[in-house]
Every structure is written in structure tokens, then in C-alpha cells.
Write an enzyme that holds these catalytic residues in place. Structure first.
Site, PDB file in Angstrom:
ATOM      1  N   GLN A  97       1.331   3.753   2.145  1.00 14.64           N
ATOM      2  CA  GLN A  97       1.907   3.744   3.419  1.00 14.64           C
ATOM      3  C   GLN A  97       2.457   2.541   4.035  1.00 14.64           C
ATOM      4  O   GLN A  97       2.458   2.032   5.139  1.00 14.64           O
ATOM      5  CB  GLN A  97       1.355   4.521   4.521  1.00 14.64           C
ATOM      6  CG  GLN A  97       1.027   5.972   4.368  1.00 14.64           C
ATOM      7  CD  GLN A  97       2.271   6.646   4.632  1.00 14.64           C
ATOM      8  OE1 GLN A  97       3.095   6.147   5.313  1.00 14.64           O
ATOM      9  NE2 GLN A  97       2.427   7.593   3.826  1.00 14.64           N
ATOM     10  N   SER A  98       3.223   1.600   3.057  1.00 17.27           N
ATOM     11  CA  SER A  98       3.582   0.437   3.264  1.00 17.27           C
ATOM     12  C   SER A  98       5.057   0.310   4.024  1.00 17.27           C
ATOM     13  O   SER A  98       5.940   0.858   3.771  1.00 17.27           O
ATOM     14  CB  SER A  98       3.929  -0.346   2.111  1.00 17.27           C
ATOM     15  OG  SER A  98       4.634  -1.476   2.222  1.00 17.27           O
ATOM     16  N   ASN A  99       4.766  -0.156   5.231  1.00 16.00           N
ATOM     17  CA  ASN A  99       6.014  -0.496   6.187  1.00 16.00           C
ATOM     18  C   ASN A  99       6.883  -1.335   5.555  1.00 16.00           C
ATOM     19  O   ASN A  99       8.206  -1.197   5.695  1.00 16.00           O
ATOM     20  CB  ASN A  99       5.410  -0.885   7.960  1.00 16.00           C
ATOM     21  CG  ASN A  99       4.731   0.165   8.183  1.00 16.00           C
ATOM     22  OD1 ASN A  99       4.966   1.290   8.418  1.00 16.00           O
ATOM     23  ND2 ASN A  99       3.434  -0.453   8.406  1.00 16.00           N
ATOM     24  N   ALA A 126       7.459  -1.959   2.273  1.00 19.46           N
ATOM     25  CA  ALA A 126       8.350  -1.146   1.408  1.00 19.46           C
ATOM     26  C   ALA A 126       9.655  -0.423   1.879  1.00 19.46           C
ATOM     27  O   ALA A 126      10.507  -0.625   1.663  1.00 19.46           O
ATOM     28  CB  ALA A 126       7.397  -0.401   0.503  1.00 19.46           C
ATOM     29  N   ALA A 162       0.877  -1.061  -0.116  1.00 14.53           N
ATOM     30  CA  ALA A 162      -0.092  -0.093   0.106  1.00 14.53           C
ATOM     31  C   ALA A 162       0.993   1.107  -0.168  1.00 14.53           C
ATOM     32  O   ALA A 162       2.003   1.173   0.179  1.00 14.53           O
ATOM     33  CB  ALA A 162      -0.776   0.185   1.369  1.00 14.53           C
TER      34      ALA A 162
END
Ligand SMILES: *Cc1c(COP(=O)(O)O)cnc(C)c1O
Length: 336
Positions: free
Chosen positions: A75-77, A79, A73
């Protein structure tokens, strides 16, 4: 079950602390609550993906990759931690972001995790919600191959039998730590999304026959789908570990009553839980995962789901950087 049979690169500050939450326990008047601080894994402000990446990045290196591609997403942690791991290992990294919430606020699209992806040197490409992200990653991999690179594709959330080994490792760490502290763990509660965390924990805890029950609080799918995803991956992880058949279906339990209107969409309970834990224990949760998981835990404690004499460990999976992508949702609870 021997984890040292698998390649691993050290990326995290491990073991993470296991600490009591006396103030929160007292205010809720329920069981004794503890917190396992996987928000403190150290890599680029920490989080649960670091443990998975120790095994995934080692596999990438073993296969001769010089770049990684992953997706999540906006706001991917996952990533953000992948971008940091790639930077540390001198590998290229391309991040594909799916705008699942449909938000176009500048904070959501440019601050929090997205800002850190860029600071770590990873370019991001954004796709509309509903895009086939696996196909999109394959396209980018083809691009990199034509440019002479050797890309390694990491599935969303790092949730496959290799990544889940990180949470088998966490299970072993937790059992030893609880033993050292003389703590009997009656329940382990955490946020479950792409399933790798819960699958690894269940495979690890069952692999050493701890009998510690795990409760995943869902953040996206409905319960039957979530449990199916976790169970399948837990079995595949057990196969990968050479302990096939060790995970019974009834050891996989998810509660998906705290998702609200969808993945990444704020709920009242999440906002209350984040404020409560920040104001009683000085610990920051996140709006997408750990905040909703804590909302579930708080509600279950209030409903008398746990005995007062029990010890409940909340696994903090990280993500507080995401708070900066959700600037504004705390306006109505600002102290005066
Ligand atoms: C990814 C993530 C989770 C969920 O873990 P899965 O292995 O995807 O189920 C929970 N909390 C945070 C903060 C995460 O980034």
C-alpha cells in the site's frame, strides 16, 4: 541556499493550506493545534511524495530517462504518486511492491493504492517481505535497458538528497506562510519513515535558521536507527544545497513509541486518532503513517508534553487512499 539552482518539474498544487484545528485543540485541552495540508498536493489524491517527485522526476528527465522504477510496501503512497507523475510526464513506470505485512487480504493486495497504480498505467510486481528491493530494482532496470529503454531508479520513498529538496521547499513555504498568518510555530510534528521528509524539513528549517523544532513520529525503525537515518540524510541534503554543516545532531528528534507491532500493522491508538480527527475536523488520515503520527501527537498532548500556550503544527503527509486497503479495521468502532 537557493532551490532554483536545481531542476524541478511542477507536479503539485502548492502552497498547501496551513489551517487551525480548533475542535481537536478544544477536545484535547492542550496546545493550539494546526495542520499543514500536504495531503492536498493534488497529484493523484496527494501526499508528501509529490514534493519529492518534483525534483526526482526533473533529475530523471535531465538524465534522459524514459521510464522510472521504484519500490515500496504493497500500500505504498510513494508508488502511487510516482505512477501518476510518470503518467503526467509521458514516462514508463514499473512498481515493485514488498509485502512487508504478510497480508493477503484482497483489499490490501488489490484496492487503495494498488488499484490506483494500475489505473495510472503502472504494472506492479509483488515480492515477499525481506526481499532485497534495491537488487530487485536493479534487475528490472537491466531488463528495461535490454529492451532499449532508459530507466531511472528512484529509491524507496524517494528519500535521497534530491527528493529531500521537496521538503526543503516545504520548510521555506511553511515559514513564509506562518509569517503571513502571524503564527509562531513552536513545534512541527509529522510521520517519519524512509526519512526524506524529516531530513528535508530539518535541512530547510536550519538552513534559514528558523529554530522551529521538528518531531518525527516513527512508523518502522527504533529511535536510534531512525534518528541516524534522518541525520545522515539531512547532512547529505545540506551538502547538496551547499550549506554543509548547518544541521546539528540534536536538531534531529524522533519518537518511535507508536509503531506498535510493526510497519503497516494497525494499532488501537491509530484507529482512535483516525476516528477522532475525521469526527472533529473532517480530515482523513491514513493507517500506516499519519494515523500513527497523530496517535503519537494525541498521546503526547494528553501527557502534557506541550505547553497550553504553544502552537503545534501537524504536517499531514497524506495517504488516506490506504484506508481502502485496510477495510475491516474500523468495524469495531462503526457508529450505530
Ligand atoms: C512516505 C510517507 C510518509 C513518510 O515520509 P518519509 O519521507 O518516507 O519519512 C509519511 N506519510 C505518508 C502518508 C507517506 O506516504
Amino acid at each position: 541556499m537557493q532551490l532554483t539552482r536545481f531542476p524541478r518539474v511542477r507536479l503539485g498544487h502548492l502552497p498547501t493550506p496551513l489551517e487551525p484545528m480548533p475542535n481537536l485543540s478544544k477536545i484535547l485541552g492542550g496546545p493550539s493545534l494546526y495542520i499543514k495540508r500536504d495531503d492536498c498536493t493534488g497529484l493523484s489524491s496527494g501526499g508528501n511524495k509529490t514534493r519529492k517527485l518534483e525534483f526526482l522526476m526533473a533529475d530523471a528527465l535531465a538524465k534522459g530517462a524514459d521510464a522510472v522504477i521504484t519500490q515500496g510496501a504493497v500500500q505504498s503512497n510513494h508508488a502511487r504518486q510516482t505512477a501518476a507523475a510518470a503518467a503526467k510526464l509521458g514516462m514508463g513506470c514499473v512498481i515493485l511492491l514488498e509485502n512487508r505485512t504478510g497480508s493477503n487480504s484482497p483489499d490490501y493486495c488489490g484496492s487503495g493504492n494498488v488499484l490506483l497504480d494500475h489505473i495510472h498505467g503502472a504494472p506492479t510486481r509483488t515480492y515477499p517481505g525481506g526481499t532485497d528491493m534495491n537488487a530487485a530494482m536493479e534487475k528490472v532496470a537491466e531488463e528495461l535497458r535490454s529492451a532499449g529503454r532508459k530507466p531511472y531508479v528512484i529509491v524507496g520513498g524517494g528519500s535521497n538528497p534530491i527528493g529531500a529538496l521537496g521538503y526543503v521547499n516545504c520548510a521555506l513555504e511553511l515559514v513564509v506562510q506562518a509569517n503571513d498568518q502571524g503564527l509562531r510555530i513552536d513545534h512541527l510534528v509529522h510521520a517519519t519513515g524512509s526519512a526524506g521528509t524529516q531530513a528535508g524539513l530539518v535541512a530547510g528549517l536550519e538552513g534559514c535558521r528558523s529554530r522551529i523544532p521538528v518531531l518525527g513520529i516513527g512508523v518502522r525503525a527504533a529511535r536510534p536507527q531512525q534518528e541516524e537515518n534522518v541525520y545522515k540524510l539531512a547532512c547529505a541534503t545540506a551538502d547538496h544545497l551547499g550549506i554543509s554543516g548547518s544541521v546539528a545532531r540534536d536538531r534531529v528528534v524522533a519518537n518511535c513509541d507508536y509503531v506498535g507491532s510493526g510497519y503497516g500493522m494497525p494499532t488501537e491508538g491509530m484507529i482512535e486518532a483516525i476516528n477522532l480527527v475525521a469526527r472533529t475536523e473532517g480530515v482523513l488520515l491514513d493507517p500506516v503513517y499519519s494515523g500513527k503520527a497523530m496517535a503519537g501527537l494525541v498521546d503526547l498532548v494528553r501527557k502534557g508534553h506541550f505547553k497550553k500556550t504553544e502552537n503545534v503544527v501537524f504536517l499531514h503527509t497524506g495517504g488516506s487512499v490506504g484506508l481502502f486497503g485496510y477495510n475491516g479495521i474500523f468495524d469495531s468502532t462503526r457508529p450505530t
